[in-house]
Scaffold this motif. Structure first.
Motif, mmCIF file in Angstrom:
data_model
loop_
_atom_site.group_PDB
_atom_site.id
_atom_site.type_symbol
_atom_site.label_atom_id
_atom_site.label_comp_id
_atom_site.label_asym_id
_atom_site.label_seq_id
_atom_site.Cartn_x
_atom_site.Cartn_y
_atom_site.Cartn_z
ATOM 1 N N GLN A 1 0.845 -1.203 0.000
ATOM 2 C CA GLN A 1 0.000 0.000 0.000
ATOM 3 C C GLN A 1 0.874 1.244 0.000
ATOM 4 O O GLN A 1 1.839 1.325 0.764
ATOM 5 C CB GLN A 1 -0.902 -0.005 1.248
ATOM 6 N N VAL A 2 0.556 2.175 -0.851
ATOM 7 C CA VAL A 2 1.321 3.410 -0.963
ATOM 8 C C VAL A 2 0.404 4.575 -0.645
ATOM 9 O O VAL A 2 -0.717 4.654 -1.149
ATOM 10 C CB VAL A 2 1.896 3.576 -2.386
ATOM 11 N N GLN A 3 0.861 5.446 0.215
ATOM 12 C CA GLN A 3 0.124 6.673 0.497
ATOM 13 C C GLN A 3 0.871 7.853 -0.110
ATOM 14 O O GLN A 3 2.108 7.922 -0.015
ATOM 15 C CB GLN A 3 -0.049 6.870 2.003
ATOM 16 N N LEU A 4 0.119 8.760 -0.714
ATOM 17 C CA LEU A 4 0.704 9.912 -1.387
ATOM 18 C C LEU A 4 0.246 11.194 -0.703
ATOM 19 O O LEU A 4 -0.948 11.361 -0.431
ATOM 20 C CB LEU A 4 0.270 9.940 -2.857
ATOM 21 N N SER B 1 4.634 7.207 0.881
ATOM 22 C CA SER B 1 4.965 6.564 2.152
ATOM 23 C C SER B 1 5.842 5.344 1.955
ATOM 24 O O SER B 1 6.620 4.976 2.834
ATOM 25 C CB SER B 1 3.680 6.166 2.885
ATOM 26 N N GLY B 2 5.679 4.690 0.805
ATOM 27 C CA GLY B 2 6.514 3.549 0.519
ATOM 28 C C GLY B 2 7.441 3.849 -0.634
ATOM 29 O O GLY B 2 7.483 4.960 -1.149
ATOM 30 N N SER B 3 8.187 2.847 -1.045
ATOM 31 C CA SER B 3 9.120 3.035 -2.154
ATOM 32 C C SER B 3 8.367 3.189 -3.472
ATOM 33 O O SER B 3 7.399 2.476 -3.718
ATOM 34 C CB SER B 3 10.068 1.843 -2.235
ATOM 35 N N ILE B 4 8.832 4.103 -4.291
ATOM 36 C CA ILE B 4 8.226 4.281 -5.625
ATOM 37 C C ILE B 4 9.033 3.539 -6.686
ATOM 38 O O ILE B 4 8.670 3.566 -7.855
ATOM 39 C CB ILE B 4 8.084 5.768 -6.007
ATOM 40 N N VAL B 5 10.094 2.876 -6.241
ATOM 41 C CA VAL B 5 10.929 2.164 -7.214
ATOM 42 C C VAL B 5 10.117 1.095 -7.924
ATOM 43 O O VAL B 5 10.242 0.882 -9.120
ATOM 44 C CB VAL B 5 12.150 1.533 -6.510
ATOM 45 N N ASN C 1 11.783 8.960 -2.992
ATOM 46 C CA ASN C 1 10.362 8.573 -3.083
ATOM 47 C C ASN C 1 9.465 9.788 -3.256
ATOM 48 O O ASN C 1 8.443 9.948 -2.572
ATOM 49 C CB ASN C 1 9.925 7.782 -1.839
ATOM 50 N N THR C 2 9.860 10.659 -4.166
ATOM 51 C CA THR C 2 9.071 11.861 -4.402
ATOM 52 C C THR C 2 8.811 12.068 -5.887
ATOM 53 O O THR C 2 9.570 11.616 -6.749
ATOM 54 C CB THR C 2 9.780 13.116 -3.857
ATOM 55 N N LEU C 3 7.726 12.765 -6.132
ATOM 56 C CA LEU C 3 7.348 13.188 -7.472
ATOM 57 C C LEU C 3 7.134 14.687 -7.397
ATOM 58 O O LEU C 3 6.407 15.167 -6.528
ATOM 59 C CB LEU C 3 6.059 12.498 -7.908
ATOM 60 N N ASP C 4 7.779 15.432 -8.266
ATOM 61 C CA ASP C 4 7.669 16.885 -8.243
ATOM 62 C C ASP C 4 7.040 17.419 -9.523
ATOM 63 O O ASP C 4 7.072 16.763 -10.568
ATOM 64 C CB ASP C 4 9.054 17.529 -8.075
ATOM 65 N N LEU C 5 6.488 18.613 -9.400
ATOM 66 C CA LEU C 5 5.970 19.326 -10.566
ATOM 67 C C LEU C 5 6.399 20.777 -10.447
ATOM 68 O O LEU C 5 5.891 21.508 -9.592
ATOM 69 C CB LEU C 5 4.447 19.228 -10.652
ATOM 70 N N THR D 1 -3.909 3.612 -9.290
ATOM 71 C CA THR D 1 -4.328 2.875 -8.109
ATOM 72 C C THR D 1 -4.310 3.748 -6.865
ATOM 73 O O THR D 1 -5.142 3.593 -5.972
ATOM 74 C CB THR D 1 -3.406 1.662 -7.882
ATOM 75 N N TYR D 2 -3.345 4.650 -6.799
ATOM 76 C CA TYR D 2 -3.148 5.459 -5.611
ATOM 77 C C TYR D 2 -3.314 6.946 -5.947
ATOM 78 O O TYR D 2 -2.856 7.412 -6.994
ATOM 79 C CB TYR D 2 -1.744 5.234 -5.029
#
Length: 118
Positions: free
Chosen positions: A1-4, A25-29, A76-80, A106-107
């Protein structure tokens, strides 16, 4: 489970810049596609940009040349990065993630408000 969880929204004047960040919250790899959506009042949610695990990137025509999406698997981040903001960019921005390189999300994050004043 991944929380964003998104952050970085706020109020900015037209022509200004903001940088949104989405922390997982978890790995995005192990995740595939990561993306940013936005929803303005009275409008449907629209895809702003996405990035696959292979670093293939696509932008909506309305933000091409102004916005830059990036992912940091180590953090484990996504930026804009949003430059040359316009009043029509005003919306709630959401990040989304998929287990595979598809646009079947999914998330979802809870959203962050971006307001651009004229």
């Amino acid at each position: 489970q991944v929380q964003l969880v998104e952050s970085g929204g706020g109020l900015v004047q037209a022509g200004g810049s903001l940088r949104l960040s989405c922390a997982a919250s978890g790995s995005i790899v192990g995740l595939g596609a990561l993306g940013w959506y936005r929803q303005a009042p009275g409008k449907q949610r629209e895809l702003v940009a996405f990035i696959f695990s292979t670093n293939i990137i696509k932008y909506a025509d309305s933000v091409k040349g102004r916005f830059t999406i990036s992912r940091d698997n180590a953090k484990n981040t996504l930026d804009l990065q949003m430059n040359s903001l316009k009043p029509e960019d005003t919306a709630v921005y959401y990040c989304a993630a998929s287990p595979r390189d598809t646009l079947s999300w999914t998330y979802w994050g809870q959203g962050t408000q971006v307001t651009v004043s004229s």
